[in-house]
Design a protein around this motif. Structure first.
Motif, PDB file in Angstrom:
ATOM      1  N   ALA A 211     -36.103   2.933  36.976  1.00  0.00           N
ATOM      2  CA  ALA A 211     -35.400   3.047  35.707  1.00  0.00           C
ATOM      3  C   ALA A 211     -35.421   1.746  34.922  1.00  0.00           C
ATOM      4  O   ALA A 211     -35.321   1.742  33.714  1.00  0.00           O
ATOM      5  N   ALA A 212     -35.574   0.625  35.616  1.00  0.00           N
ATOM      6  CA  ALA A 212     -35.489  -0.664  34.955  1.00  0.00           C
ATOM      7  C   ALA A 212     -36.754  -0.997  34.180  1.00  0.00           C
ATOM      8  O   ALA A 212     -36.718  -1.815  33.277  1.00  0.00           O
ATOM      9  N   GLN A 213     -37.879  -0.411  34.514  1.00  0.00           N
ATOM     10  CA  GLN A 213     -39.129  -0.720  33.851  1.00  0.00           C
ATOM     11  C   GLN A 213     -39.162  -0.098  32.473  1.00  0.00           C
ATOM     12  O   GLN A 213     -38.919   1.081  32.309  1.00  0.00           O
ATOM     13  N   SER A 214     -39.481  -0.929  31.472  1.00  0.00           N
ATOM     14  CA  SER A 214     -39.619  -0.393  30.126  1.00  0.00           C
ATOM     15  C   SER A 214     -40.602  -1.245  29.344  1.00  0.00           C
ATOM     16  O   SER A 214     -40.999  -2.323  29.759  1.00  0.00           O
ATOM     17  N   THR A 215     -41.004  -0.722  28.194  1.00  0.00           N
ATOM     18  CA  THR A 215     -41.875  -1.453  27.286  1.00  0.00           C
ATOM     19  C   THR A 215     -41.071  -1.789  26.044  1.00  0.00           C
ATOM     20  O   THR A 215     -40.508  -0.904  25.397  1.00  0.00           O
ATOM     21  N   LEU A 216     -40.999  -3.085  25.744  1.00  0.00           N
ATOM     22  CA  LEU A 216     -40.300  -3.565  24.554  1.00  0.00           C
ATOM     23  C   LEU A 216     -41.352  -3.860  23.486  1.00  0.00           C
ATOM     24  O   LEU A 216     -42.390  -4.467  23.789  1.00  0.00           O
ATOM     25  N   SER A 217     -41.109  -3.440  22.259  1.00  0.00           N
ATOM     26  CA  SER A 217     -42.077  -3.602  21.179  1.00  0.00           C
ATOM     27  C   SER A 217     -41.672  -4.715  20.231  1.00  0.00           C
ATOM     28  O   SER A 217     -40.506  -4.837  19.872  1.00  0.00           O
ATOM     29  N   VAL A 218     -42.660  -5.511  19.806  1.00  0.00           N
ATOM     30  CA  VAL A 218     -42.463  -6.585  18.835  1.00  0.00           C
ATOM     31  C   VAL A 218     -43.507  -6.377  17.745  1.00  0.00           C
ATOM     32  O   VAL A 218     -44.677  -6.179  18.054  1.00  0.00           O
ATOM     33  N   PRO A 219     -43.164  -6.405  16.473  1.00  0.00           N
ATOM     34  CA  PRO A 219     -41.846  -6.613  15.898  1.00  0.00           C
ATOM     35  C   PRO A 219     -41.060  -5.335  15.632  1.00  0.00           C
ATOM     36  O   PRO A 219     -39.951  -5.399  15.092  1.00  0.00           O
ATOM     37  N   ALA A 220     -41.576  -4.173  16.040  1.00  0.00           N
ATOM     38  CA  ALA A 220     -40.880  -2.917  15.747  1.00  0.00           C
ATOM     39  C   ALA A 220     -39.489  -2.835  16.375  1.00  0.00           C
ATOM     40  O   ALA A 220     -38.524  -2.451  15.721  1.00  0.00           O
ATOM     41  N   GLY A 221     -39.359  -3.215  17.644  1.00  0.00           N
ATOM     42  CA  GLY A 221     -38.066  -3.128  18.327  1.00  0.00           C
ATOM     43  C   GLY A 221     -37.306  -4.435  18.386  1.00  0.00           C
ATOM     44  O   GLY A 221     -36.085  -4.460  18.442  1.00  0.00           O
TER      45      GLY A 221
END
Length: 184
Positions: free
Chosen positions: A31-41
């Motif tokens: 559950a901890a794995q995620s993809t963070l987006s730059v600069p959208a997120g």
């Protein structure tokens, strides 16, 4: 209905507890794995780093980021501790980090991968500065250009507290006029 002896019951309860613990660990890790987006997120890579957790990936839209963040120093600041973080481009374009990369008073960072970066500028005399870095273990740099911009005394990579391994592949160190590439 069969009855259990006390030793059999203890063994069965211990096995059940072990199974529950394994399921909980696998659930939390997954559950901890995620993809963070730059600069959208997140507006900057540093903001995404500060929001990242175990095994996250920060994926940067290089075209949008390069246009909107002309002077970011990629900063790993005081107390940052993480494992398995990857920072990479979402395309074939390199991400311009024009203020260098700085590790300053971090906790332990294990398994950091920097991928698809074009690092210019400096942070305390180096394009990538690991000075006073806490512990940086298993550091991987892939498909990056580290450009010293012909600045007198600027090192490409400098610092200490590098633990276990540093892997560089498909990288170019260019225009570095510091007396050494690695300075520990």
């Amino acid at each position: 209905m069969s009855s259990f002896t006390r030793p059999q019951l203890r063994t069965a309860v211990a096995r059940l507890a072990t199974c529950i613990a394994i399921v909980m660990i696998l659930t939390v890790t997954g559950a901890a794995q995620s993809t963070l987006s730059v600069p959208a997120g997140h507006p900057t890579i540093t903001a995404a780093v500060n929001a990242a957790t175990y095994l996250d990936t920060i994926e940067v839209d290089a075209a949008a980021y390069n246009a909107s963040n002309p002077n970011e120093t990629l900063a790993f600041g005081a107390g940052v501790s993480m494992a398995g973080l990857t920072i990479k481009s979402n395309s074939s374009l390199l991400i311009n980090v024009t203020g260098g990369v700085q590790f300053s008073n971090v906790g332990t960072i294990d398994g950091l991968t920097l991928r698809d970066l074009h690092v210019t500028g400096e942070s305390s005399g180096a394009s990538i500065n690991m000075g006073n870095a806490g512990v940086l273990a298993n550091f991987v740099i892939l498909n990056c250009v580290i450009d010293g911009e012909d600045a007198a005394g600027r090192h490409a990579i400098r610092g200490g507290n590098l633990s276990q391994s540093l892997v560089m592949s498909d990288c170019e160190i260019t225009n570095s006029l510091g007396w050494s590439t690695f300075d520990t």
